[in-house]
Scaffold this motif. Structure first.
Motif, PDB file in Angstrom:
ATOM      1  N   GLU A  99     -34.171  75.200  98.302  1.00  0.00           N
ATOM      2  CA  GLU A  99     -32.837  75.742  98.086  1.00  0.00           C
ATOM      3  C   GLU A  99     -32.736  76.293  96.664  1.00  0.00           C
ATOM      4  O   GLU A  99     -33.142  75.625  95.699  1.00  0.00           O
ATOM      5  CB  GLU A  99     -31.836  74.587  98.286  1.00  0.00           C
ATOM      6  CG  GLU A  99     -30.429  74.996  98.551  1.00  0.00           C
ATOM      7  CD  GLU A  99     -29.537  73.774  98.781  1.00  0.00           C
ATOM      8  OE1 GLU A  99     -28.442  73.745  98.226  1.00  0.00           O
ATOM      9  OE2 GLU A  99     -29.954  72.850  99.494  1.00  0.00           O
ATOM     10  N   ASN A 153     -31.604  74.126  92.273  1.00  0.00           N
ATOM     11  CA  ASN A 153     -30.378  74.493  91.540  1.00  0.00           C
ATOM     12  C   ASN A 153     -30.651  75.520  90.436  1.00  0.00           C
ATOM     13  O   ASN A 153     -30.272  75.321  89.277  1.00  0.00           O
ATOM     14  CB  ASN A 153     -29.681  73.262  90.958  1.00  0.00           C
ATOM     15  CG  ASN A 153     -28.937  72.458  92.009  1.00  0.00           C
ATOM     16  OD1 ASN A 153     -29.378  71.379  92.385  1.00  0.00           O
ATOM     17  ND2 ASN A 153     -27.844  72.970  92.511  1.00  0.00           N
ATOM     18  N   ASN A 166     -26.839  78.325 102.472  1.00  0.00           N
ATOM     19  CA  ASN A 166     -26.060  77.100 102.338  1.00  0.00           C
ATOM     20  C   ASN A 166     -24.611  77.481 102.031  1.00  0.00           C
ATOM     21  O   ASN A 166     -24.325  78.064 100.985  1.00  0.00           O
ATOM     22  CB  ASN A 166     -26.640  76.234 101.206  1.00  0.00           C
ATOM     23  CG  ASN A 166     -25.921  74.898 101.063  1.00  0.00           C
ATOM     24  OD1 ASN A 166     -24.986  74.588 101.811  1.00  0.00           O
ATOM     25  ND2 ASN A 166     -26.354  74.102 100.089  1.00  0.00           N
ATOM     26  N   ASP A 182     -28.085  79.165  97.855  1.00  0.00           N
ATOM     27  CA  ASP A 182     -26.862  78.377  97.688  1.00  0.00           C
ATOM     28  C   ASP A 182     -25.985  79.084  96.654  1.00  0.00           C
ATOM     29  O   ASP A 182     -25.084  79.848  97.010  1.00  0.00           O
ATOM     30  CB  ASP A 182     -27.190  76.941  97.274  1.00  0.00           C
ATOM     31  CG  ASP A 182     -25.949  76.074  97.098  1.00  0.00           C
ATOM     32  OD1 ASP A 182     -24.834  76.588  97.304  1.00  0.00           O
ATOM     33  OD2 ASP A 182     -26.061  74.891  96.732  1.00  0.00           O
ATOM     34  N   LYS A 219     -32.941  65.203 100.979  1.00  0.00           N
ATOM     35  CA  LYS A 219     -32.860  66.384 100.111  1.00  0.00           C
ATOM     36  C   LYS A 219     -33.119  65.914  98.687  1.00  0.00           C
ATOM     37  O   LYS A 219     -32.465  64.978  98.207  1.00  0.00           O
ATOM     38  CB  LYS A 219     -31.489  67.043 100.239  1.00  0.00           C
ATOM     39  CG  LYS A 219     -31.254  68.155  99.220  1.00  0.00           C
ATOM     40  CD  LYS A 219     -30.060  68.999  99.604  1.00  0.00           C
ATOM     41  CE  LYS A 219     -29.442  69.668  98.382  1.00  0.00           C
ATOM     42  NZ  LYS A 219     -28.346  70.576  98.750  1.00  0.00           N
ATOM     43  N   LYS A 240     -20.709  76.489 101.269  1.00  0.00           N
ATOM     44  CA  LYS A 240     -19.824  75.410 100.790  1.00  0.00           C
ATOM     45  C   LYS A 240     -18.397  75.936 100.780  1.00  0.00           C
ATOM     46  O   LYS A 240     -18.151  77.030 100.265  1.00  0.00           O
ATOM     47  CB  LYS A 240     -20.233  74.962  99.382  1.00  0.00           C
ATOM     48  CG  LYS A 240     -21.560  74.233  99.361  1.00  0.00           C
ATOM     49  CD  LYS A 240     -21.974  73.863  97.960  1.00  0.00           C
ATOM     50  CE  LYS A 240     -23.337  73.180  97.987  1.00  0.00           C
ATOM     51  NZ  LYS A 240     -23.984  73.181  96.677  1.00  0.00           N
ATOM     52  N   ASP A 248     -34.061  71.149  96.410  1.00  0.00           N
ATOM     53  CA  ASP A 248     -33.028  71.989  95.805  1.00  0.00           C
ATOM     54  C   ASP A 248     -33.292  72.089  94.313  1.00  0.00           C
ATOM     55  O   ASP A 248     -33.176  71.094  93.595  1.00  0.00           O
ATOM     56  CB  ASP A 248     -31.634  71.386  96.060  1.00  0.00           C
ATOM     57  CG  ASP A 248     -30.517  72.312  95.599  1.00  0.00           C
ATOM     58  OD1 ASP A 248     -30.820  73.387  95.025  1.00  0.00           O
ATOM     59  OD2 ASP A 248     -29.333  71.962  95.802  1.00  0.00           O
ATOM     60  N   LYS A 279     -33.513  66.729  94.634  1.00  0.00           N
ATOM     61  CA  LYS A 279     -33.228  67.648  93.535  1.00  0.00           C
ATOM     62  C   LYS A 279     -34.473  67.794  92.666  1.00  0.00           C
ATOM     63  O   LYS A 279     -35.114  66.793  92.311  1.00  0.00           O
ATOM     64  CB  LYS A 279     -32.058  67.116  92.694  1.00  0.00           C
ATOM     65  CG  LYS A 279     -30.732  67.112  93.442  1.00  0.00           C
ATOM     66  CD  LYS A 279     -30.200  68.515  93.684  1.00  0.00           C
ATOM     67  CE  LYS A 279     -28.788  68.489  94.262  1.00  0.00           C
ATOM     68  NZ  LYS A 279     -28.238  69.846  94.467  1.00  0.00           N
TER      69      LYS A 279
HETATM   70 MG    MG Z   1     -27.700  73.426  96.344  1.00  0.00          MG
END
Ligand code: MG
Length: 361
Positions: A215, A191, A262, A240, A159, A264, A189, A161
């Motif tokens: 993501e 973000n 996703n 996410d 994964k 959490k 991802d 970033k």
């Molecule tokens: Mg994430």
């Protein structure tokens, strides 16, 4: 069975190396570990780890919220999770990390009370789960070298970033694909780092590097943007930061705004709410991944891994945070096979044998 006490311990440990995402830099694992004691001698362990860049919470607030909840929960049966959750939600809004800490400890107690490992209490489909390994934002050649080292160590899914600027993100993904070869899955991802049209344009170009999914390409509040990327890009989109709880999940899947979710435990407040998200997503044909906060110690990852192994609609896991700690603040729990498989403990509950008092404040 009655709750007699809820103890909190602070854990703050430096990461092996600082971890950068598009929102900022993470340097330490930090958590509030909890012990829920009962009148039958069973103790449950839990963890609330605020990821300030993601949840907006901080450690002091998590501890304070747990103490507010403690006053309401003493005397309740920790196995009555619906009742526990109702009291928590009527005491404090949001506060996912505090609620997750208590929820995880209650589930640990449920497993111990019925003498079953938690993954079997939650569904028991499997006793293990494979995790990816995450590479933080850095210079492309540094990220490529880290990705290559992770693959050589045994990881099959990297994964990565991204989410800063188009040229740098393209260079990062290109370098990583060239370093790891064609057999390794690469998931991205951002973000929240891109705007919707920018994301579609960039994903068109990134597609040549065989991207499994992207993501959270756009800001968390931009549901329309998420939907735009999902409908205009051939790269599957995962929510996410846009999916906090079951209500967000319902909105996202109803509007066909994402392909994956996703989950959490620190966002949604624990296993109780996480199961609702999984069920809503499954009914809509949307598969879930279980993720973690970069600041977690591993106790909550034991709980997340148990849920991920237990349920068939959880098809991916990003449960790698505890690999970045030099030492774990507990004994027991899952073991690791072939670098990437988390093998859940067959001991009751989370299977932890105790906390490392020397690592706690
Ligand atoms: Mg994430």
């Amino acid at each position: 069975m009655k709750i007699t006490d809820i103890k909190t311990h602070i854990m703050r440990v430096p990461l092996v190396s600082p971890f950068r995402i598009s929102l900022g830099v993470i340097t330490h694992a930090m958590s509030c570990l909890v012990e829920i004691e009962t009148d039958e001698g069973i103790t449950g362990y839990g963890e609330g780890s605020p990821g300030p860049l993601i949840t907006g919470e901080n450690l002091e607030g998590t501890v304070a919220s747990i103490h507010v909840l403690k006053e309401k929960l003493i005397g309740m049966d920790p196995r009555d999770i619906e009742a526990v959750y109702t009291v928590m939600n009527r005491s404090i809004a949001y506060a996912g990390t505090a609620k997750a800490a208590i929820d995880i400890a209650c589930h640990d107690i449920i497993g111990k009370a019925c003498n079953l490992p938690l993954y079997r209490v939650l569904g028991g489909l499997s006793s293990e789960i494979e995790t990816d390994m995450t590479v933080g934002i850095d210079e492309p050649e540094v990220m490529a070298a880290k990705a290559k080292a992770h693959v050589e160590a045994g990881f099959n899914v990297i994964k990565t970033k991204v989410g800063t600027d188009i040229a740098s993100d393209l260079a990062r993904v290109k370098a990583i694909r060239e370093a790891v070869g064609s057999d390794v899955k690469i998931r991205l991802d951002a973000n929240q780092g891109w705007h919707a049209k920018e994301a579609v344009k960039l994903l068109d170009r990134l597609n040549e590097y065989d991207i499994e999914l992207i993501e959270q390409p756009v800001p968390r509040y931009d549901f329309e943007g998420l939907k735009y990327v999902t409908s205009h890009s051939s790269v599957p989109v995962m929510a996410d930061e846009s999916c906090w709880d079951a209500k967000d999940a319902l909105k996202l899947v109803s509007e066909r705004a994402v392909d994956f979710i996703n989950i959490k435990l620190m966002k949604c407040g624990g296993l109780y709410e996480a199961k609702k998200i999984v069920n809503i997503a499954e009914a809509a044909g949307v598969e879930c991944m279980l993720g973690c906060m970069s600041e977690e110690s591993g106790i909550a990852i034991n709980a997340a891994a148990a849920l991920g192994a237990a349920l068939k609609n959880i098809t991916r896991a990003d449960l790698d945070a505890s690999f970045s700690l030099t030492e774990l603040p507990y004994e027991g729990g899952f073991t690791v096979k072939d670098t990437r498989h988390l093998i859940l403990s067959e001991n009751p509950g989370l299977g932890l044998s105790g906390l490392r008092e020397d690592m706690l404040q």
